[in-house]
Write an enzyme that holds these catalytic residues in place. Structure first.
Site, PDB file in Angstrom:
ATOM      1  N   THR A   1      32.217  -9.804 -51.265  1.00 31.78           N
ATOM      2  CA  THR A   1      32.767  -8.513 -50.845  1.00 31.78           C
ATOM      3  C   THR A   1      34.069  -8.710 -50.080  1.00 31.78           C
ATOM      4  O   THR A   1      34.243  -9.674 -49.332  1.00 31.78           O
ATOM      5  CB  THR A   1      31.784  -7.714 -49.974  1.00 31.78           C
ATOM      6  OG1 THR A   1      31.785  -8.214 -48.634  1.00 31.78           O
ATOM      7  CG2 THR A   1      30.369  -7.763 -50.557  1.00 31.78           C
TER       8      THR A   1
ATOM      9  N   ASP B   1      33.271  -2.044 -47.025  1.00 33.24           N
ATOM     10  CA  ASP B   1      33.514  -1.981 -45.589  1.00 33.24           C
ATOM     11  C   ASP B   1      32.136  -2.013 -44.944  1.00 33.24           C
ATOM     12  O   ASP B   1      31.335  -1.083 -45.125  1.00 33.24           O
ATOM     13  CB  ASP B   1      34.257  -0.689 -45.242  1.00 33.24           C
ATOM     14  CG  ASP B   1      34.550  -0.544 -43.748  1.00 33.24           C
ATOM     15  OD1 ASP B   1      33.925  -1.264 -42.942  1.00 33.24           O
ATOM     16  OD2 ASP B   1      35.379   0.305 -43.392  1.00 33.24           O
TER      17      ASP B   1
ATOM     18  N   ASN C   1      28.638 -12.698 -43.471  1.00 35.70           N
ATOM     19  CA  ASN C   1      29.773 -13.435 -42.915  1.00 35.70           C
ATOM     20  C   ASN C   1      30.852 -12.529 -42.325  1.00 35.70           C
ATOM     21  O   ASN C   1      31.575 -12.935 -41.425  1.00 35.70           O
ATOM     22  CB  ASN C   1      30.387 -14.310 -44.026  1.00 35.70           C
ATOM     23  CG  ASN C   1      31.715 -14.902 -43.628  1.00 35.70           C
ATOM     24  OD1 ASN C   1      31.796 -15.781 -42.772  1.00 35.70           O
ATOM     25  ND2 ASN C   1      32.780 -14.412 -44.249  1.00 35.70           N
TER      26      ASN C   1
ATOM     27  N   SER D   1      27.089 -16.661 -37.078  1.00 36.59           N
ATOM     28  CA  SER D   1      27.191 -16.308 -35.672  1.00 36.59           C
ATOM     29  C   SER D   1      28.296 -17.177 -35.086  1.00 36.59           C
ATOM     30  O   SER D   1      29.368 -17.315 -35.686  1.00 36.59           O
ATOM     31  CB  SER D   1      25.845 -16.515 -34.970  1.00 36.59           C
ATOM     32  OG  SER D   1      25.920 -16.157 -33.606  1.00 36.59           O
TER      33      SER D   1
ATOM     34  N   TYR E   1      32.636  -9.365 -28.209  1.00 36.64           N
ATOM     35  CA  TYR E   1      32.305 -10.308 -29.280  1.00 36.64           C
ATOM     36  C   TYR E   1      30.984 -10.993 -28.956  1.00 36.64           C
ATOM     37  O   TYR E   1      30.090 -11.109 -29.803  1.00 36.64           O
ATOM     38  CB  TYR E   1      33.429 -11.334 -29.431  1.00 36.64           C
ATOM     39  CG  TYR E   1      33.211 -12.321 -30.561  1.00 36.64           C
ATOM     40  CD1 TYR E   1      33.198 -11.900 -31.887  1.00 36.64           C
ATOM     41  CD2 TYR E   1      33.021 -13.671 -30.296  1.00 36.64           C
ATOM     42  CE1 TYR E   1      32.999 -12.805 -32.913  1.00 36.64           C
ATOM     43  CE2 TYR E   1      32.827 -14.582 -31.311  1.00 36.64           C
ATOM     44  CZ  TYR E   1      32.820 -14.143 -32.623  1.00 36.64           C
ATOM     45  OH  TYR E   1      32.612 -15.045 -33.641  1.00 36.64           O
TER      46      TYR E   1
ATOM     47  N   LYS F   1      27.289 -10.984 -30.959  1.00 33.04           N
ATOM     48  CA  LYS F   1      26.686 -12.229 -31.445  1.00 33.04           C
ATOM     49  C   LYS F   1      25.373 -12.538 -30.730  1.00 33.04           C
ATOM     50  O   LYS F   1      24.410 -12.999 -31.365  1.00 33.04           O
ATOM     51  CB  LYS F   1      27.682 -13.387 -31.303  1.00 33.04           C
ATOM     52  CG  LYS F   1      28.898 -13.245 -32.215  1.00 33.04           C
ATOM     53  CD  LYS F   1      28.502 -13.072 -33.685  1.00 33.04           C
ATOM     54  CE  LYS F   1      29.697 -13.025 -34.602  1.00 33.04           C
ATOM     55  NZ  LYS F   1      29.325 -12.850 -36.026  1.00 33.04           N
TER      56      LYS F   1
ATOM     57  N   THR G   1      40.785 -21.461 -38.969  1.00 33.80           N
ATOM     58  CA  THR G   1      40.675 -20.381 -39.944  1.00 33.80           C
ATOM     59  C   THR G   1      41.511 -19.193 -39.491  1.00 33.80           C
ATOM     60  O   THR G   1      42.000 -19.137 -38.364  1.00 33.80           O
ATOM     61  CB  THR G   1      39.214 -19.922 -40.097  1.00 33.80           C
ATOM     62  OG1 THR G   1      38.808 -19.292 -38.865  1.00 33.80           O
ATOM     63  CG2 THR G   1      38.280 -21.074 -40.409  1.00 33.80           C
TER      64      THR G   1
END
Length: 280
Positions: free
Chosen positions: A33, A57, A84, A135, A149, A153, A184
């Site tokens: 996705t 979304d 993810n 996570s 954040y 998590k 990343t």
């Protein structure tokens, strides 16, 4: 080893992209996705028979449910669900807007919960499967300037730890992947920063600004190696509940948990003082 079918959210960058690349190159099928198909045009052209690109979304719960239902109907069996999609939001709690708070919860927490819930009936019906939830070691360790954040998590970790016990009798395994810093787009592209207040200048809450600046040194984690370890985990039996990726992340996690246990152990008398006396 027979080829498997994977459903992965957020495959346009980061771990999702690297996992998809490795899986397709070894012949597995991926339903991936994205919010922008242009970012995976290479996969679409190179792997027309094994890569299915879907727009999603993850804040749209009915869309999650519809896509999961349709994917199981189309493919018959999906072996691994990888939750993810997500992003980082930096800034002191006071600096965050209501809209920023709502959006990161909807993306990182509610979206992940609803994806897993949508997949469970199908995994049960097919006799099992694997769920991998991305996570972070920030699901165990908290730093200033990252409160929301961490909230998402820590929240998804509690959800998955509970659900893992519920679905183990159905041969469904759940793994929480807790990466440390990696090179990343998550850190060096997609991370969002609040409207910073001058009152917090010089405050630990703004320490993240140094981390987000690549000129101060790159993160130690290799996303290629990390993606490979995540893929390999789907073969482990029983499924590992948690998997920390990165030596630095593991060291900090262990140190934090030892401090937490030591603090709890000082509270033995306090905890007992609130019980009814034995026999009452």
């Amino acid at each position: 080893m027979k080829n498997r079918t994977w459903f992965i959210t957020g495959v346009s960058s980061g771990f999702g992209y690297e996992m998809t690349k490795q899986l397709l190159e070894k012949g597995d099928k991926v339903i991936g996705t994205v919010r922008d198909k242009n970012k995976v045009e290479g996969f679409i052209k190179k792997f027309p028979d094994t890569f299915t690109c879907e727009l999603l979304d993850v804040t749209n719960v009915p869309a999650i449910q519809k896509l999961v239902e349709g994917s199981f109907e189309k493919f018959g069996r999906i072996d691994v669900i990888v939750s993810n999609a997500g992003y980082g939001l930096f800034g002191a709690a006071e600096e965050l807007s209501d809209a920023e708070v709502d959006h990161i919860i909807a993306t990182n927490l509610t979206g992940s919960i609803q994806l897993i819930r949508a997949a469970l009936p199908h995994l049960r019906a097919q006799g099992g499967g694997r769920i991998i939830q991305l996570s972070t070691y920030g699901g165990q360790v908290a730093f200033p300037g990252n409160s929301m954040y961490h909230a998402t998590k820590f929240g998804i970790e509690g959800f998955c730890e509970s659900v893992a016990q519920e679905v183990a009798p159905f041969n469904i395994g759940i793994t929480l992947v807790e990466p440390g810093g990696a090179r990343t787009e998550f850190r060096y592209g997609s991370a969002q920063v609040a409207n910073l207040m001058p009152e917090y200048e010089g405050n630990p809450a703004h320490g993240f600004l140094k981390m987000l600046d690549a000129s101060n040194g790159q993160a130690p984690g290799d996303p290629v190696r990390m993606a490979a370890r995540i893929i390999e985990s789907a073969q482990q039996e029983p499924a590992p509940l948690r998997m920390v990726l990165g030596s630095q992340a593991l060291a900090v996690t262990i140190s934090t948990l030892k401090e937490r246990v030591a603090d709890f152990e000082t509270q033995t008398a306090l905890a007992a003082s609130t019980d009814f006396p034995v026999g009452e």
